[in-house]
Write a protein that holds these residues in place. Structure first.
Motif, PDB file in Angstrom:
ATOM      1  N   LYS A 171      -2.022   3.659  -0.908  1.00 46.82           N
ATOM      2  CA  LYS A 171      -3.153   3.624   0.025  1.00 46.82           C
ATOM      3  C   LYS A 171      -3.867   2.279  -0.047  1.00 46.82           C
ATOM      4  O   LYS A 171      -4.257   1.837  -1.136  1.00 46.82           O
ATOM      5  CB  LYS A 171      -4.127   4.732  -0.354  1.00 46.82           C
ATOM      6  CG  LYS A 171      -5.169   5.047   0.699  1.00 46.82           C
ATOM      7  CD  LYS A 171      -5.998   6.260   0.246  1.00 46.82           C
ATOM      8  CE  LYS A 171      -6.833   6.804   1.397  1.00 46.82           C
ATOM      9  NZ  LYS A 171      -7.591   7.988   0.958  1.00 46.82           N
ATOM     10  N   TYR A 172      -3.978   1.639   1.101  1.00 50.23           N
ATOM     11  CA  TYR A 172      -4.789   0.428   1.204  1.00 50.23           C
ATOM     12  C   TYR A 172      -5.878   0.719   2.219  1.00 50.23           C
ATOM     13  O   TYR A 172      -5.571   1.075   3.372  1.00 50.23           O
ATOM     14  CB  TYR A 172      -3.940  -0.769   1.655  1.00 50.23           C
ATOM     15  CG  TYR A 172      -2.980  -1.242   0.557  1.00 50.23           C
ATOM     16  CD1 TYR A 172      -3.458  -1.930  -0.548  1.00 50.23           C
ATOM     17  CD2 TYR A 172      -1.617  -1.011   0.673  1.00 50.23           C
ATOM     18  CE1 TYR A 172      -2.591  -2.347  -1.552  1.00 50.23           C
ATOM     19  CE2 TYR A 172      -0.751  -1.435  -0.319  1.00 50.23           C
ATOM     20  CZ  TYR A 172      -1.246  -2.103  -1.430  1.00 50.23           C
ATOM     21  OH  TYR A 172      -0.392  -2.511  -2.399  1.00 50.23           O
ATOM     22  N   GLY A 173      -7.089   0.589   1.823  1.00 46.98           N
ATOM     23  CA  GLY A 173      -8.185   0.968   2.706  1.00 46.98           C
ATOM     24  C   GLY A 173      -8.115   2.467   2.955  1.00 46.98           C
ATOM     25  O   GLY A 173      -8.018   3.245   2.012  1.00 46.98           O
TER      26      GLY A 173
ATOM     27  N   SER B  91       1.905  -1.271  -8.957  1.00 47.46           N
ATOM     28  CA  SER B  91       1.108  -2.282  -8.241  1.00 47.46           C
ATOM     29  C   SER B  91       0.387  -3.146  -9.269  1.00 47.46           C
ATOM     30  O   SER B  91       0.231  -2.741 -10.418  1.00 47.46           O
ATOM     31  CB  SER B  91       0.102  -1.619  -7.298  1.00 47.46           C
ATOM     32  OG  SER B  91      -0.897  -0.980  -8.058  1.00 47.46           O
TER      33      SER B  91
ATOM     34  N   GLN C   7      -4.394   1.485  -8.126  1.00 48.65           N
ATOM     35  CA  GLN C   7      -4.306   1.928  -6.737  1.00 48.65           C
ATOM     36  C   GLN C   7      -4.260   3.444  -6.645  1.00 48.65           C
ATOM     37  O   GLN C   7      -3.962   4.131  -7.627  1.00 48.65           O
ATOM     38  CB  GLN C   7      -3.018   1.386  -6.093  1.00 48.65           C
ATOM     39  CG  GLN C   7      -2.983  -0.122  -5.909  1.00 48.65           C
ATOM     40  CD  GLN C   7      -3.948  -0.612  -4.835  1.00 48.65           C
ATOM     41  OE1 GLN C   7      -4.439   0.181  -4.013  1.00 48.65           O
ATOM     42  NE2 GLN C   7      -4.265  -1.893  -4.849  1.00 48.65           N
TER      43      GLN C   7
END
Lengths: 559, 227
Positions: A374-376, A405, A409
């Motif tokens: 998940k990014y943002g 990562s 994260q």
């Protein structure tokens, strides 16, 4: 000629002046220091320490010390006693003393092993100690001092109440118990022989590379088996140990066969497997446990540390889009992972078919597993496992490439029905998460072969209290049996992991195995009776009676 | 202990020889010209001190005990003896046999005695059977240790039949008092059982004790009053 005679007379005179007062002083001092007329009456010279006298008196007809002097037995062998002979030391006379003491020891049939200043570490025949002590050049004959070995004993020994039994001689046990430790690695075990482990063990690696001691190059993993063996030794020091390590299921089969061949009585295994069976006690790893059971051998296994790393549920697709909804409309289960920590995922479902003793008949229900990061607010696909299940394959999917990562994260998993005629019951084991996964289901989080009916599965409680350790895997098994069987301490001290440094059900399993070994090696009870005793003496925890969080409760030998 | 038993044997043998010598050299013709000899058919009570030497190492070293006997003369050369001896052995402990403890043995013996009167001295041979009352107690430290761990441990040696044979002599001081010595070997096969019971669960395990060898050599020295 006259000059030589004069010099000789002078030397004798000086020697007499120097020695006589010193000898008188020493003798007087020693007479005052030895308040044991009974021993003196036995004929031993005043200069001989009481410990030496007692040791000599305790030697039996075979020239072996009796049990009372087990520690001192280090100093008696082959009819000789190892003592330190302290030479009388008067200023300027050391060389004379040295010569005379050496000569006396040799004349008495002894030998000087090592000399340091006025100390002569010597082996002297038992009946010649008095002869050596009688020399006017000998000040004292004593046992050598020995260093204290700082032994580390698991706190679990006392917690379980096994300390009462550990030192008691066996009562018609009828056998010297043999313990097998099946693990990943045994780094440092050699250095612990004779202190934290027996002086001799049988060790064999079944890894393809034959690396018994440091196959991982990682201290935490490499000493794992050694620490387990230490715990068992704390509980049952009289046992004979067989250590073996593996890294694959095939090696597992071979190692188990080796342990059976060696006729061990109990096996301690602090390894767990996922996706290696249906969770109902079947599968190749559980089959090894069954083989062991058939050979009359106990198998104690770690329940697993997966209580917070586990999810299970029935496939649920209310919107009929083919994706599982974990809750409401949520189709991605999230979990957090620290930087550089690899992520591993194992999914299986209840469509294994029939276990034939060699293999499962296979699954006809095809589901796939997806990994996201998940990014943002957005999930990005990372990987997937899309094995085909069309009737012959196991109902498993795995993502084991070690994705990670560079920063902490949130990751996610999703399940997709590819080709299935029914909604199966799925479960996923996570590895790498730093806290409980979303929608965590601790129930059923046992790792294989803790699910075997022939394995005694051990969960974790504290070393000083009976608090449940949050990570300890719970039952029931997929066929509804109560597991784990018992709880046992973890967070205990070992030489390998240090003070209070060994956590996890990995530490609990050897406590369980050690208790079984203790009862096997000390009592005449049958295997079934030992199980009955363990069940009835266990300290019941949680709901009254056996349950799938604590089993029968914390293993206990106290009445 | 062995040295002590050797001394005892030597002492008794010496007395035996002295008595025989005296008897041979001085045929007794006491007052009235009657030959001093234990009256045939007379009954007697014997009180003995005894030394019991076990044949098996597991019964430890020899031990002192006692013996009480009742003798009934059946003729000049034949007698019947009922005797009870007492001894307590300290067992050394073995893995499958008796552990450390003390074994009390009271063999109740019935023996036939063949007697050969030689003046003051009577030499006899004896043989017969006995029923031994056995009582075994484990060493306190063993039972206490197990008790602390919540278990009761027990070992028992069954009472049983055995046989004995031996020889001895009596030296008469008067018509009613004699010094008696005998050496007899008691053969007995021991059977026993061990048991462990868990206080908490009541689980009990038991089994036979093996290798119990109860044979013993008994040397007795005492006085006999003939009634």
């Amino acid at each position: 000629m006259n000059k030589t005679k004069y010099i000789a007379m002078s030397i004798l005179l000086v020697a007499a002046v120097l020695f006589i007062p010193a000898m008188l002083k020493t003798a007087a001092a020693e007479m005052g220091a030895l308040p044991a007329p009974a021993i003196q009456a036995a004929g031993f010279h005043l200069k001989i320490d009481r410990q030496v006298i007692r040791l000599i008196q305790s030697v039996d007809a075979q020239n072996a010390p009796t049990d009372v002097f087990r520690r001192a037995s280090l100093d008696v062998a082959g009819g000789k006693i190892r003592v330190v002979v302290e030479a009388l030391e008067v200023s300027g006379t050391r060389s004379v003393s040295a010569m005379m003491v050496r000569q006396r020891i040799t004349a008495a049939g002894g030998q000087v092993e090592l000399a340091y200043e006025n100390l002569y570490q010597s082996l002297i025949p038992l009946d010649a100690v008095e002869q050596v002590a009688a020399s006017p050049f000998v000040k004292r004959v004593r046992l050598p001092f020995h260093p204290i070995l700082h032994e580390v004993t698991s706190e679990g020994v006392n917690r379980i109440g096994a300390d009462y039994l550990t030192d008691i001689p066996p009562f018609h046990a009828g056998r010297k118990v043999k313990v097998g430790v099946l693990d990943a690695a045994f780094k440092g075990y050699r250095s612990l022989l004779g202190s934290e482990l027996p002086s001799q063990v049988t060790a064999q690696s079944f890894r393809a590379d034959g690396n018994l001691e440091n196959p991982y190059g990682n201290e935490t993993y490499d000493v794992h088996g050694t620490a387990c063996a230490e715990i068992i030794y704390d509980l049952m020091p009289d046992a004979e140990f067989f250590l073996t390590n593996i890294n694959t299921d095939v090696e597992h089969h071979a190692a188990v066969s080796w342990l059976i061949q060696n006729q061990v009585d109990v096996i301690s295994c602090s390894l767990g497997w996922t996706n290696a069976g249906a969770g109902d006690g079947t599968g190749p790893i559980c089959y090894d446990v069954e083989r062991v059971h058939s050979a009359g051998i106990f198998w104690a296994n770690a329940a697993g540390n997966e209580a917070t790393d586990h999810w299970e549920g029935t496939f649920n697709d209310p919107d009929s889009d083919g994706w599982h909804n974990f809750s409401g409309s949520t189709q991605v289960l999230s979990f957090t992972v620290n930087a550089y920590t690899p992520v591993f995922l194992y999914m299986n479902w209840d469509d294994w078919g029939t276990w034939t003793g060699m293999d499962y008949t296979g699954s006809t229900q095809d589901y796939d597993l997806y990994l996201y990061i998940k990014y943002g607010a957005t999930w990005f696909p990372v990987d997937s496992s899309q094995q085909i299940q069309n009737g012959n394959q196991w109902p498993t999917e795995e993502i084991v490439d070690g994705w990670y990562s560079s920063s902490g994260q949130t990751w996610g998993v999703a399940i997709r029905k590819k080709s299935a005629s029914r909604s199966v019951k799925l479960e996923i084991f996570f590895s790498g998460n730093n806290s409980a996964v979303e929608f965590n289901v601790p129930e059923g989080s046992l790792t294989i072969p803790a699910d075997s009916p022939y394995a005694i599965a051990a969960g974790s409680t504290g070393a000083f209290g009976d608090g449940y350790h949050y990570y300890s895997s719970r039952g029931p098994t997929s066929d509804g049996r109560i597991k784990p069987d018992f709880m046992a301490p973890s967070g205990v001290s070992t030489a390998s992991y240090g003070s209070l440094g060994f956590y996890g059900t990995s530490a609990s399993a050897p406590h369980m195995a050690g208790v079984i070994a203790l009862l096997l090696g000390k009592t005449p009870y049958s295997d079934q009776q030992i199980l009955n005793i363990l069940q009835k003496r266990a300290v019941d925890l949680g709901p009254t009676g056996p349950d799938s969080q604590y089993g029968y409760g914390r293993v206990n030998l106290r009445e | 202990m062995q040295k002590r038993s050797h001394k005892l044997i030597l002492l008794v043998t010496g007395m035996f020889l002295l008595a025989g010598l005296e008897s041979a050299l001085m045929p007794v013709q006491p007052r009235g010209g009657t030959r001093l000899e234990i009256k045939a058919g007379s009954t007697g009570l014997g009180f003995y001190g005894s030394y019991h030497l076990p044949s098996a190492a597991q019964l430890g070293n020899g031990t002192f005990g006692g013996m009480l006997s009742f003798q009934l003369g059946l003729g000049r050369h034949l007698g019947l003896e009922i005797a009870a001896s007492y001894s307590q052995f300290k067992t050394t402990g073995s893995e499958s046999g008796l552990q450390e403890g003390s074994l009390l043995r009271i063999p109740l013996q019935l023996s036939l005695k063949g007697r050969l009167p030689l003046g003051k001295l009577t030499i006899f041979l004896l043989g017969g059977a006995h029923y031994a009352l056995n009582q075994f107690s484990l060493k306190d430290t063993i039972t206490n240790n197990w008790s602390r761990a919540g278990f009761t441990v027990e070992e028992a040696v069954e009472s049983g039949l055995g046989f004995q044979g031996g020889l001895g002599c009596e030296f008469a001081f008067s018509r009613s008092l004699a010094l008696g010595f005998d050496a007899r070997y008691l053969v007995a096969k021991g059977e026993g059982e061990f048991r462990m019971t868990d206080h908490k669960t009541g689980e009990s395990a038991s089994g036979p004790l093996s290798e119990i060898q109860l044979d013993q050599m008994v040397f007795s020295l005492g006085l006999i009053w003939y009634l």
